[in-house]
Design a protein around this motif. Structure first.
Motif: not given
Length: 151
Positions: A43-45, A97-101
């Motif tokens: 999970f990303y934030w 990960c930024a692309a996913i978020y």
């Protein structure tokens, strides 16, 4: 519907998770954060590194997470509970990960890697789920059922 199906529905239907952290001495802190799931195990934030929860993560990466809809009628709650290891995303993994978020909502499209590293104020964080359970609404006492990760 299986417990895993319930967990996936809750994760997909909500925008915020409650992140529970603790400082070095064990003092607890809970914060709502807008999240993007990645397959149910990460999970990303986005947050500032000087916030209390981010400082806590730097000292103590073990976290608790709960995801639930606070607008359901009383005694109608369902929730996903997670224990996880959380950290600021490393520079070597930041673009991926930024692309996913930023993929979850159009409003997050501006959160590319350039916006999530110095000299900018925000950073990207990731929680990797270690174990999960789901609170099932069965019109009785709280029933928590373990679910397989990824959920």
């Amino acid at each position: 519907m299986t417990p895993e199906d319930i967990a996936r529905r809750i994760i997909d239907a909500n925008n915020y998770l409650t992140l529970a952290t603790a400082d070095r001495e064990g003092r607890p802190w809970a914060s709502p954060v807008c999240y993007t799931p990645d397959g149910g195990s990460d999970f990303y934030w986005v947050s500032r590194p000087d916030t209390r929860h981010s400082r806590n993560l730097a000292e103590r990466p073990e976290v608790g997470i709960v995801i639930f809809d606070s607008q359901v009628p009383l005694f109608g709650a369902e929730a996903v509970y997670l224990t996880a290891y959380a950290e600021q995303v490393a520079a070597s993994d930041l673009a991926r990960c930024a692309a996913i978020y930023s993929s979850r909502f159009p409003e997050l499209a501006s959160f590319g890697a350039a916006r999530l590293q110095a000299p900018e104020a925000l950073r990207l964080y990731r929680a990797h789920v270690l174990e999960a359970s789901v609170l099932i609404n069965d019109d009785g006492p709280d029933v928590r059922v373990p679910v397989t990760v990824p959920v």
